[in-house]
Scaffold this motif. Structure first.
Motif, PDB file in Angstrom:
ATOM      1  N   ARG A   1       0.829  -1.205   0.000  1.00 32.01           N
ATOM      2  CA  ARG A   1       0.000   0.000   0.000  1.00 32.01           C
ATOM      3  C   ARG A   1       0.860   1.251   0.000  1.00 32.01           C
ATOM      4  O   ARG A   1       0.573   2.225  -0.704  1.00 32.01           O
ATOM      5  CB  ARG A   1      -0.929  -0.007   1.209  1.00 32.01           C
ATOM      6  CG  ARG A   1      -2.092  -0.985   1.099  1.00 32.01           C
ATOM      7  CD  ARG A   1      -2.829  -1.094   2.412  1.00 32.01           C
ATOM      8  NE  ARG A   1      -3.289   0.221   2.859  1.00 32.01           N
ATOM      9  CZ  ARG A   1      -3.791   0.440   4.078  1.00 32.01           C
ATOM     10  NH1 ARG A   1      -3.869  -0.543   4.954  1.00 32.01           N
ATOM     11  NH2 ARG A   1      -4.203   1.650   4.403  1.00 32.01           N
TER      12      ARG A   1
ATOM     13  N   MET B  91       2.371   1.669  -3.509  1.00 31.08           N
ATOM     14  CA  MET B  91       1.379   2.132  -4.481  1.00 31.08           C
ATOM     15  C   MET B  91       1.012   3.588  -4.224  1.00 31.08           C
ATOM     16  O   MET B  91       0.820   4.378  -5.169  1.00 31.08           O
ATOM     17  CB  MET B  91       0.131   1.244  -4.407  1.00 31.08           C
ATOM     18  CG  MET B  91       0.373  -0.189  -4.874  1.00 31.08           C
ATOM     19  SD  MET B  91      -1.077  -1.248  -4.679  1.00 31.08           S
ATOM     20  CE  MET B  91      -2.218  -0.430  -5.792  1.00 31.08           C
ATOM     21  N   THR B  92       0.919   3.982  -2.975  1.00 32.80           N
ATOM     22  CA  THR B  92       0.596   5.373  -2.642  1.00 32.80           C
ATOM     23  C   THR B  92       1.702   6.316  -3.099  1.00 32.80           C
ATOM     24  O   THR B  92       1.445   7.389  -3.652  1.00 32.80           O
ATOM     25  CB  THR B  92       0.384   5.510  -1.123  1.00 32.80           C
ATOM     26  OG1 THR B  92      -0.665   4.635  -0.712  1.00 32.80           O
ATOM     27  CG2 THR B  92       0.007   6.934  -0.758  1.00 32.80           C
ATOM     28  N   ARG B  93       2.974   5.924  -2.865  1.00 32.32           N
ATOM     29  CA  ARG B  93       4.081   6.761  -3.310  1.00 32.32           C
ATOM     30  C   ARG B  93       4.100   6.883  -4.842  1.00 32.32           C
ATOM     31  O   ARG B  93       4.385   7.960  -5.375  1.00 32.32           O
ATOM     32  CB  ARG B  93       5.408   6.165  -2.810  1.00 32.32           C
ATOM     33  CG  ARG B  93       5.650   6.351  -1.321  1.00 32.32           C
ATOM     34  CD  ARG B  93       7.099   6.103  -0.986  1.00 32.32           C
ATOM     35  NE  ARG B  93       7.365   6.296   0.427  1.00 32.32           N
ATOM     36  CZ  ARG B  93       7.413   5.328   1.334  1.00 32.32           C
ATOM     37  NH1 ARG B  93       7.200   4.072   0.941  1.00 32.32           N
ATOM     38  NH2 ARG B  93       7.655   5.591   2.604  1.00 32.32           N
ATOM     39  N   ARG B  94       3.795   5.790  -5.534  1.00 34.17           N
ATOM     40  CA  ARG B  94       3.767   5.861  -6.999  1.00 34.17           C
ATOM     41  C   ARG B  94       2.659   6.777  -7.489  1.00 34.17           C
ATOM     42  O   ARG B  94       2.851   7.573  -8.420  1.00 34.17           O
ATOM     43  CB  ARG B  94       3.573   4.455  -7.582  1.00 34.17           C
ATOM     44  CG  ARG B  94       3.692   4.411  -9.105  1.00 34.17           C
ATOM     45  CD  ARG B  94       3.503   3.032  -9.636  1.00 34.17           C
ATOM     46  NE  ARG B  94       2.151   2.557  -9.384  1.00 34.17           N
ATOM     47  CZ  ARG B  94       1.666   1.373  -9.807  1.00 34.17           C
ATOM     48  NH1 ARG B  94       2.464   0.545 -10.476  1.00 34.17           N
ATOM     49  NH2 ARG B  94       0.434   1.012  -9.541  1.00 34.17           N
ATOM     50  N   THR B  95       1.480   6.710  -6.823  1.00 38.07           N
ATOM     51  CA  THR B  95       0.371   7.589  -7.208  1.00 38.07           C
ATOM     52  C   THR B  95       0.718   9.049  -6.967  1.00 38.07           C
ATOM     53  O   THR B  95       0.459   9.926  -7.808  1.00 38.07           O
ATOM     54  CB  THR B  95      -0.889   7.210  -6.410  1.00 38.07           C
ATOM     55  OG1 THR B  95      -1.198   5.841  -6.643  1.00 38.07           O
ATOM     56  CG2 THR B  95      -2.071   8.063  -6.834  1.00 38.07           C
ATOM     57  N   MET B  96       1.324   9.324  -5.813  1.00 45.45           N
ATOM     58  CA  MET B  96       1.720  10.694  -5.494  1.00 45.45           C
ATOM     59  C   MET B  96       2.784  11.202  -6.474  1.00 45.45           C
ATOM     60  O   MET B  96       2.782  12.369  -6.871  1.00 45.45           O
ATOM     61  CB  MET B  96       2.239  10.774  -4.057  1.00 45.45           C
ATOM     62  CG  MET B  96       1.170  10.493  -3.005  1.00 45.45           C
ATOM     63  SD  MET B  96       1.867  10.412  -1.332  1.00 45.45           S
ATOM     64  CE  MET B  96       2.468  12.080  -1.168  1.00 45.45           C
TER      65      MET B  96
ATOM     66  N   GLN C  44       3.175  10.210  -9.587  1.00 48.72           N
ATOM     67  CA  GLN C  44       2.543  10.452 -10.886  1.00 48.72           C
ATOM     68  C   GLN C  44       1.777  11.767 -10.900  1.00 48.72           C
ATOM     69  O   GLN C  44       1.696  12.448 -11.927  1.00 48.72           O
ATOM     70  CB  GLN C  44       1.618   9.288 -11.242  1.00 48.72           C
ATOM     71  CG  GLN C  44       2.363   7.997 -11.556  1.00 48.72           C
ATOM     72  CD  GLN C  44       1.416   6.834 -11.773  1.00 48.72           C
ATOM     73  OE1 GLN C  44       0.200   6.949 -11.535  1.00 48.72           O
ATOM     74  NE2 GLN C  44       1.955   5.701 -12.218  1.00 48.72           N
ATOM     75  N   LYS C  45       1.174  12.145  -9.773  1.00 48.26           N
ATOM     76  CA  LYS C  45       0.416  13.392  -9.693  1.00 48.26           C
ATOM     77  C   LYS C  45       1.308  14.597  -9.395  1.00 48.26           C
ATOM     78  O   LYS C  45       0.812  15.714  -9.292  1.00 48.26           O
ATOM     79  CB  LYS C  45      -0.666  13.281  -8.620  1.00 48.26           C
ATOM     80  CG  LYS C  45      -1.754  12.255  -8.971  1.00 48.26           C
ATOM     81  CD  LYS C  45      -2.804  12.219  -7.884  1.00 48.26           C
ATOM     82  CE  LYS C  45      -3.919  11.228  -8.228  1.00 48.26           C
ATOM     83  NZ  LYS C  45      -4.954  11.181  -7.172  1.00 48.26           N
TER      84      LYS C  45
ATOM     85  N   GLY D 293      -6.604  11.651  -2.581  1.00 48.91           N
ATOM     86  CA  GLY D 293      -6.356  10.370  -3.236  1.00 48.91           C
ATOM     87  C   GLY D 293      -5.186   9.593  -2.668  1.00 48.91           C
ATOM     88  O   GLY D 293      -4.765   8.602  -3.241  1.00 48.91           O
ATOM     89  N   SER D 294      -4.588  10.053  -1.530  1.00 52.65           N
ATOM     90  CA  SER D 294      -3.449   9.348  -0.919  1.00 52.65           C
ATOM     91  C   SER D 294      -3.734   9.070   0.545  1.00 52.65           C
ATOM     92  O   SER D 294      -4.635   9.625   1.141  1.00 52.65           O
ATOM     93  CB  SER D 294      -2.185  10.191  -1.051  1.00 52.65           C
ATOM     94  OG  SER D 294      -2.308  11.368  -0.282  1.00 52.65           O
TER      95      SER D 294
END
Length: 451
Positions: free
Chosen positions: A206, A209-214, A216-217, A240-241
């Motif tokens: 988790r 995945m959260t670091r990757r989402t952050m 990307q944004k 979203g994080s």
């Protein structure tokens, strides 16, 4: 001519002991390390050789091996060499290797090594002030001055090890203190460990995945800086994080729990192996020895208490005294002097062998527990220091187990020491350590038994 023959016998035995100490150093202590300082290996082997030679001379004293004047000469020479090693050589090299590990002091390590040795000598000399260990008429650098202080440290170490062994031995050998462990207990604990590991893996996924989402944004590069930015990042989370700090705290707690569960699982396996071992013939034999040593432990506590309360020190060795009581009680004709000599020889031999074996095992465990590639040389020298002081103090205490006619040379060599003080000091330290050890180990062992 006889002196040359006696000296050749002693030199041969010292070479043998030196070789044994060298092999023990290479095969046990330093088997996982590269030997870079051979002076450490030589000092350890020499200390071991001269320590064992003192025990050999005790046996020769009882058996009457070698000429009396030769034994006296080698007693004096061995004591002078071992004291030179313990008081001057080993402390200096300990300070030298400590300073060598400090880069800032590397260029002036010889000067700082001398300062550390002088500091050691100051405290070593002040150690003798509170104790009535010798007569004030002796010179500053006499054997009595040195051996009396070495004896205080060594007897203290012996009493601490004896007190720990007296408490630990019943819990180690008696199957009564083993808790009942079944395969169900082990499987249940392993299941908890696996569940904890799964939770750690899922939470780390988790976080990734959260670091990757952050990333990307673009939220990783636009995070506010400064103190208020740090407070904001902890108390709030971006859209979203998730709050990574809280998840990381949960992961740290779960990892600590997994370590504890792993140690408990390993402990259960070890206990199960001990239960299976206790059912074998050898296990039953050691269980019997556990009961024997428990009785001996109670007797030792009783006698130490009597010695302290009534300020009593035996003037007759235990073997001769025991034979005299038995002969008088049974009313039989018995050569007390003849048999006390042979039984004393066997008893002293057993004490010497078990002391050397037990100390080497303890030193090996201690070395493996705290050593590293940088500190290994210092720790080996500390072990050599402990070993030498332990063996010198053993001679002071074994003297009481020898019949009176065999103590003459030993007493002359050691000088006018207050031998009664060392026996009383041993009893005091032994009882105090044993009381504290029972207070510490008793509830733990009882809790383990209840589990």
């Amino acid at each position: 001519m006889s002196f040359l023959i006696d000296s050749s016998i002693m030199i041969t035995s010292q070479i043998f002991f030196f070789g044994f100490g060298w092999l023990f150093f290479m095969r046990q202590l330093f088997k996982d390390y590269e030997v870079r300082q051979y002076v450490v290996q030589v000092i350890f082997s020499v200390t071991f050789a001269f320590s064992c030679t003192m025990f050999e001379l005790i046996i020769f004293e009882i058996l009457g091996v070698l000429n009396s004047s030769s034994r006296y000469f080698h007693w004096k020479m061995n004591l002078c060499v071992i004291l030179l090693i313990l008081v001057f050589m080993v402390p200096f090299y300990i300070g030298y290797f400590i300073v060598s590990n400090i880069r800032l002091l590397h260029k002036q390590r010889l000067l700082f090594s001398c300062l550390l040795w002088l500091t050691f000598m100051y405290f070593f000399w002040k150690l003798g002030d509170p104790f009535p260990i010798l007569s004030p008429k002796h010179g500053i650098l006499s054997i009595e001055q040195l051996i009396s202080r070495v004896g205080v440290i060594g007897v203290t170490l012996m009493a601490l090890l004896s007190g720990f062994g007296a408490v630990n031995c019943p819990y180690t050998y008696l199957s009564y203190f083993l808790r009942n462990v079944t395969d169900t207990d082990i499987v249940a604990l392993e299941r908890r460990l696996l569940q904890t590991m799964d939770m750690i893996i899922s939470k780390k996924k988790r976080m990734a995945m959260t670091r990757r989402t952050m990333f990307q944004k673009g939220e990783v590069h636009n995070k506010p800086s400064g103190f208020w930015g740090m407070i904001k990042s902890v108390t709030t989370s971006a859209p979203g994080s998730e709050n990574l700090t809280l998840i990381q705290q949960e992961v740290d707690a779960l990892e600590e729990l997994s370590r504890q569960l792993f140690l408990e699982t390993a402990d259960l396996y070890a206990t199960k192996e001990r239960i299976e071992y206790s059912k074998t013939f050898k296990g039953k034999y050691f269980n019997f020895l556990g009961y024997f040593f428990s009785i001996y432990c109670v007797w030792k506590i009783f006698m130490a208490t009597i010695n302290i309360v009534f300020d009593r020190v035996g003037k007759t060795d235990p073997v001769t005294r025991g034979i005299e009581i038995t002969v008088n009680y049974l009313g039989i004709q018995f050569d007390v002097k003849f048999w006390s000599q042979h039984i004393s020889f066997i008893l002293v031999g057993i004490i010497i062998v078990t002391s050397i074996r037990g100390l080497l095992i303890t030193l090996t465990k201690f070395f493996y527990a705290i050593s590293s590639s940088k500190s290994s040389n210092v720790i080996v020298l500390l072990l050599a220091q402990i070993m030498g002081m332990y063996f010198v103090s053993s001679v002071l205490l074994i003297r009481m187990s020898m019949p009176l006619e065999y103590r003459t040379i030993v007493t002359e060599v050691l000088g006018e020491l207050q031998f009664n003080f060392y026996h009383r000091w041993f009893d005091v330290i032994f009882l105090n350590w044993k009381k504290n050890e029972r207070l510490y180990c008793g509830p733990v062992q009882k809790k383990t038994k209840d589990l």
